[in-house]
Design a protein around this motif. Structure first.
Motif, PDB file in Angstrom:
ATOM      1  N   ALA A 252       0.931  -1.387  -0.061  1.00 16.27           N
ATOM      2  CA  ALA A 252      -0.492  -0.105   0.360  1.00 16.27           C
ATOM      3  C   ALA A 252       0.516   1.139  -0.255  1.00 16.27           C
ATOM      4  O   ALA A 252       0.157   2.113  -0.759  1.00 16.27           O
ATOM      5  CB  ALA A 252      -0.616  -0.141   0.954  1.00 16.27           C
ATOM      6  N   VAL A 253       1.984   0.956   1.011  1.00 19.22           N
ATOM      7  CA  VAL A 253       2.965   2.857   0.962  1.00 19.22           C
ATOM      8  C   VAL A 253       3.640   2.265  -1.024  1.00 19.22           C
ATOM      9  O   VAL A 253       3.662   3.832  -0.979  1.00 19.22           O
ATOM     10  CB  VAL A 253       3.982   2.298   2.104  1.00 19.22           C
ATOM     11  CG1 VAL A 253       5.193   3.379   2.191  1.00 19.22           C
ATOM     12  CG2 VAL A 253       3.330   1.733   3.278  1.00 19.22           C
ATOM     13  N   ASN A 254       3.922   1.618  -0.922  1.00 14.87           N
ATOM     14  CA  ASN A 254       4.533   1.545  -2.307  1.00 14.87           C
ATOM     15  C   ASN A 254       3.679   2.486  -3.645  1.00 14.87           C
ATOM     16  O   ASN A 254       4.222   3.293  -4.035  1.00 14.87           O
ATOM     17  CB  ASN A 254       5.257   0.132  -3.008  1.00 14.87           C
ATOM     18  CG  ASN A 254       5.760   0.291  -3.906  1.00 14.87           C
ATOM     19  OD1 ASN A 254       6.226   1.274  -4.457  1.00 14.87           O
ATOM     20  ND2 ASN A 254       6.506  -0.994  -4.471  1.00 14.87           N
ATOM     21  N   LEU A 255       1.965   1.760  -3.198  1.00 10.75           N
ATOM     22  CA  LEU A 255       1.129   2.145  -4.543  1.00 10.75           C
ATOM     23  C   LEU A 255       1.289   3.771  -4.583  1.00 10.75           C
ATOM     24  O   LEU A 255       0.905   4.966  -5.225  1.00 10.75           O
ATOM     25  CB  LEU A 255       0.059   1.852  -4.181  1.00 10.75           C
ATOM     26  CG  LEU A 255       0.674   0.177  -5.123  1.00 10.75           C
ATOM     27  CD1 LEU A 255      -1.405  -0.620  -4.398  1.00 10.75           C
ATOM     28  CD2 LEU A 255       0.586  -0.137  -6.404  1.00 10.75           C
ATOM     29  N   ALA A 256       0.833   4.115  -2.994  1.00  6.18           N
ATOM     30  CA  ALA A 256       0.898   5.708  -2.815  1.00  6.18           C
ATOM     31  C   ALA A 256       1.595   6.705  -2.802  1.00  6.18           C
ATOM     32  O   ALA A 256       1.595   7.783  -3.257  1.00  6.18           O
ATOM     33  CB  ALA A 256       0.725   5.298  -0.971  1.00  6.18           C
ATOM     34  N   VAL A 257       2.975   6.175  -2.657  1.00  4.41           N
ATOM     35  CA  VAL A 257       4.630   7.007  -2.688  1.00  4.41           C
ATOM     36  C   VAL A 257       4.184   6.760  -4.371  1.00  4.41           C
ATOM     37  O   VAL A 257       5.124   7.877  -5.139  1.00  4.41           O
ATOM     38  CB  VAL A 257       5.555   6.203  -2.567  1.00  4.41           C
ATOM     39  CG1 VAL A 257       6.825   6.697  -3.206  1.00  4.41           C
ATOM     40  CG2 VAL A 257       5.569   6.421  -0.830  1.00  4.41           C
ATOM     41  N   ARG A 258       4.424   5.620  -4.949  1.00  7.46           N
ATOM     42  CA  ARG A 258       4.155   5.826  -6.476  1.00  7.46           C
ATOM     43  C   ARG A 258       3.370   6.514  -7.568  1.00  7.46           C
ATOM     44  O   ARG A 258       2.905   6.660  -8.233  1.00  7.46           O
ATOM     45  CB  ARG A 258       4.221   4.241  -7.236  1.00  7.46           C
ATOM     46  CG  ARG A 258       5.935   3.924  -6.798  1.00  7.46           C
ATOM     47  CD  ARG A 258       5.910   1.920  -7.434  1.00  7.46           C
ATOM     48  NE  ARG A 258       5.173   1.704  -8.845  1.00  7.46           N
ATOM     49  CZ  ARG A 258       4.454   0.641  -8.618  1.00  7.46           C
ATOM     50  NH1 ARG A 258       4.831  -0.434  -8.158  1.00  7.46           N
ATOM     51  NH2 ARG A 258       4.990   0.530 -10.182  1.00  7.46           N
ATOM     52  N   ARG A 259       2.254   7.429  -6.653  1.00  9.03           N
ATOM     53  CA  ARG A 259       1.029   7.898  -6.967  1.00  9.03           C
ATOM     54  C   ARG A 259       0.131   7.019  -8.053  1.00  9.03           C
ATOM     55  O   ARG A 259      -0.141   7.598  -9.238  1.00  9.03           O
ATOM     56  CB  ARG A 259       1.508   9.269  -8.258  1.00  9.03           C
ATOM     57  CG  ARG A 259       2.350  10.013  -7.411  1.00  9.03           C
ATOM     58  CD  ARG A 259       2.864  10.938  -8.279  1.00  9.03           C
ATOM     59  NE  ARG A 259       3.980  12.079  -7.847  1.00  9.03           N
ATOM     60  CZ  ARG A 259       4.567  12.971  -7.892  1.00  9.03           C
ATOM     61  NH1 ARG A 259       4.127  13.304  -9.300  1.00  9.03           N
ATOM     62  NH2 ARG A 259       5.442  13.818  -7.657  1.00  9.03           N
ATOM     63  N   LYS A 260      -0.095   6.377  -7.379  1.00 10.14           N
ATOM     64  CA  LYS A 260      -1.374   5.147  -7.833  1.00 10.14           C
ATOM     65  C   LYS A 260      -2.138   4.550  -7.178  1.00 10.14           C
ATOM     66  O   LYS A 260      -2.257   3.738  -6.549  1.00 10.14           O
ATOM     67  CB  LYS A 260      -0.035   3.717  -7.931  1.00 10.14           C
ATOM     68  CG  LYS A 260       0.684   3.777  -9.352  1.00 10.14           C
ATOM     69  CD  LYS A 260       0.975   2.475 -10.074  1.00 10.14           C
ATOM     70  CE  LYS A 260       1.556   2.850 -10.936  1.00 10.14           C
ATOM     71  NZ  LYS A 260       3.316   1.203 -11.689  1.00 10.14           N
ATOM     72  N   PRO A 261      -3.600   5.864  -6.729  1.00 10.26           N
ATOM     73  CA  PRO A 261      -4.109   5.986  -5.568  1.00 10.26           C
ATOM     74  C   PRO A 261      -5.132   4.898  -5.793  1.00 10.26           C
ATOM     75  O   PRO A 261      -6.092   4.140  -5.304  1.00 10.26           O
ATOM     76  CB  PRO A 261      -4.507   7.133  -5.611  1.00 10.26           C
ATOM     77  CG  PRO A 261      -4.661   7.785  -7.261  1.00 10.26           C
ATOM     78  CD  PRO A 261      -2.620   7.165  -8.040  1.00 10.26           C
ATOM     79  N   LEU A 262      -5.578   4.773  -7.859  1.00 11.44           N
ATOM     80  CA  LEU A 262      -6.802   4.265  -8.242  1.00 11.44           C
ATOM     81  C   LEU A 262      -6.597   2.223  -8.207  1.00 11.44           C
ATOM     82  O   LEU A 262      -7.313   1.539  -7.338  1.00 11.44           O
ATOM     83  CB  LEU A 262      -7.337   4.449  -9.684  1.00 11.44           C
ATOM     84  CG  LEU A 262      -7.682   5.915 -10.031  1.00 11.44           C
ATOM     85  CD1 LEU A 262      -8.291   5.815 -11.656  1.00 11.44           C
ATOM     86  CD2 LEU A 262      -8.833   5.795  -8.806  1.00 11.44           C
TER      87      LEU A 262
END
Length: 455
Positions: free
Chosen positions: A301-311
């Motif tokens: 979840a942190v990785n997806l948020a940092v990579r700007r992939k909220p969807l």
């Protein structure tokens, strides 16, 4: 002279502490007496040369609470051409009608009340000036100052800025109960039994940028602060007016709006410039850690948020929530997913956090409005927060305006009397008492408007 008189006091006491207190008290008394003598001398000059057509009516005393104490002075009351009472000394010096406090005392109470309670402010003012005021007087000064700051527009040179940073957040304040407790209870039982309610006070700050002033410390340049208990449209209208007064709207290219995702923080345009929303990274990580306390899912979840992939993070939350055995855990995961989906366009890692706005809320708002069992009315909380915002960003407080010495009714009567021809005679219906034409009516117990209409 004062020095010779105080020297005799020093010789009598032979104690510097007592001498210091006596000197301070004497200096205040001398200053108050000097103020009174100066005002009365100014009034005597006006009485010696009255306005054409004016007459001296009486000499009336008046008491005004100042920073040096309660000053009682006597001024001349005139009757003008229309028979109206005119205290010309008060009018020229800008002392409002029926005012009890001077502007200096008013502003001092507002500044002191921004740090102390109303009762402590009243006690501090009594110690400073020797004049006793109630805590209700202090509260009314704060309420009036809040209304003045809310409506005041200060002229200043506008700054040319291309990118403006704006941050907004809410401060929850405990609301006072409408009804008091009906029967006496011990304090701890009352605190446990009473019902508490809160309301959200909206706060916003705008600044041009940050400058490093020390290791790990930054200072905001061109800082502007405001708050309000209004609807979102009214609040953002005030923010836009505040920004337009300080920054040149034509030079604004972009506004970076930092928020925590609250619905009232959404704006598409501010001061004529497009708004780029930026979700606070602290709140994103807070929701991730609540949804995934441990394990590899939190790292994903942190990785997806940092990579700007909220969807993608929202879809992952939907899958995890469907398989979660614990209903409480599933609810937190679904909250994270809906939070990411609703604010997908505002996830802009890496960006500065809302640390400045959180600090502003803590040091400007919460430090005075929260804690120690405090509760506020909506008007009082907004007024207090507006005063603290003004002091925090270096904006001077606004003194009460000079009030009009005549009501609209009195001014209209004067306009009618000035437009009448010299041969005008008051109409008579043959009933009741009617003063003789152009007779002296100052001794009659009638209103000034009646005398103005009949002279």
């Amino acid at each position: 002279m004062l020095s010779s008189r105080m020297f005799s006091s020093l010789l009598a006491s032979e104690d510097f502490d007592a001498f210091e207190l006596a000197t301070a008290e004497a200096a205040r008394s001398v200053g108050l007496e000097a103020m009174r003598e100066c005002v009365e001398a100014f009034d005597a000059g006006l009485a010696a040369r009255p306005m054409p057509g004016w007459s001296v009516h009486e000499r009336a005393p008046r008491t005004l609470v100042t920073l040096l104490g309660a000053m009682t002075y006597t001024r001349t009351v005139f009757l003008d051409r229309l028979g109206r009472r005119r205290a010309l000394c008060d009018e020229l010096l800008g002392v409002p009608k029926r005012a009890r406090l001077s502007a200096g005392a008013f502003l001092w109470m507002c500044r002191c009340a921004a740090e102390l309670s109303y009762r402590k402010t009243a006690a501090a003012f009594a110690e400073l000036s020797g004049a006793r005021v109630s805590h209700v007087t202090v509260m009314r000064c704060v309420h009036e100052e809040g209304a003045l700051l809310k409506s005041a527009r200060r002229p200043r040179e506008r700054v040319s800025q291309g990118v403006l940073h704006v941050e907004a957040d809410g401060l929850w304040v405990r609301l006072q109960e409408e009804s008091h407790r009906e029967r006496a209870l011990p304090r701890f039982l009352y605190e446990q039994a009473r019902r508490t309610r809160s309301f959200e006070l909206k706060m916003a700050c705008a600044y041009a940028g940050k400058k490093k002033v020390a290791p790990g410390r930054h200072e905001r340049g061109g800082l502007l602060l405001t708050c309000g208990d209004d609807s979102p449209d009214e609040f953002w209208g005030r923010v836009e007016s505040m920004v337009s007064e300080a920054y040149e709207p034509a030079d604004l290219e972009r506004v970076v709006l930092g928020a925590d995702g609250a619905a009232w923080c959404a704006r598409g345009e501010l001061a004529g410039a497009p708004v780029a929303r930026s979700l606070d990274p602290f709140h994103i990580m807070q929701k991730i850690w609540r949804a995934f306390p441990e394990g590899a899912q939190r790292e994903w979840a942190v990785n997806l948020a940092v990579r700007r992939k909220p969807l993608q993070l929202a879809r992952m939350c939907a899958r995890v929530a469907a398989k979660a055995p614990d209903p409480a855990r599933a609810r937190k995961v679904r909250e994270l997913g809906s939070y990411m989906e609703a604010n997908a366009d505002a996830v802009r890692f890496p960006t500065p956090s809302l640390g400045t706005m959180e600090g502003t809320n803590a040091h400007v708002g919460a430090a005075r409005l929260k804690g120690l069992g405090r509760s506020w009315s909506r008007r009082g909380a907004e007024a207090m927060c507006l005063i603290r915002c003004a002091l925090a960003c270096g904006r001077p407080l606004v003194a009460p305006p000079k009030q009009a010495f005549f009501t609209e009714r009195g001014r209209e009567a004067a306009r009618r009397a000035a437009s009448r021809p010299a041969s005008w005679v008051p109409p008579s219906a043959g009933r009741g008492y009617e003063p003789p034409h152009r007779a002296e009516t100052s001794g009659l117990k009638t209103a000034a408007a009646f005398r103005a209409a009949t002279c």
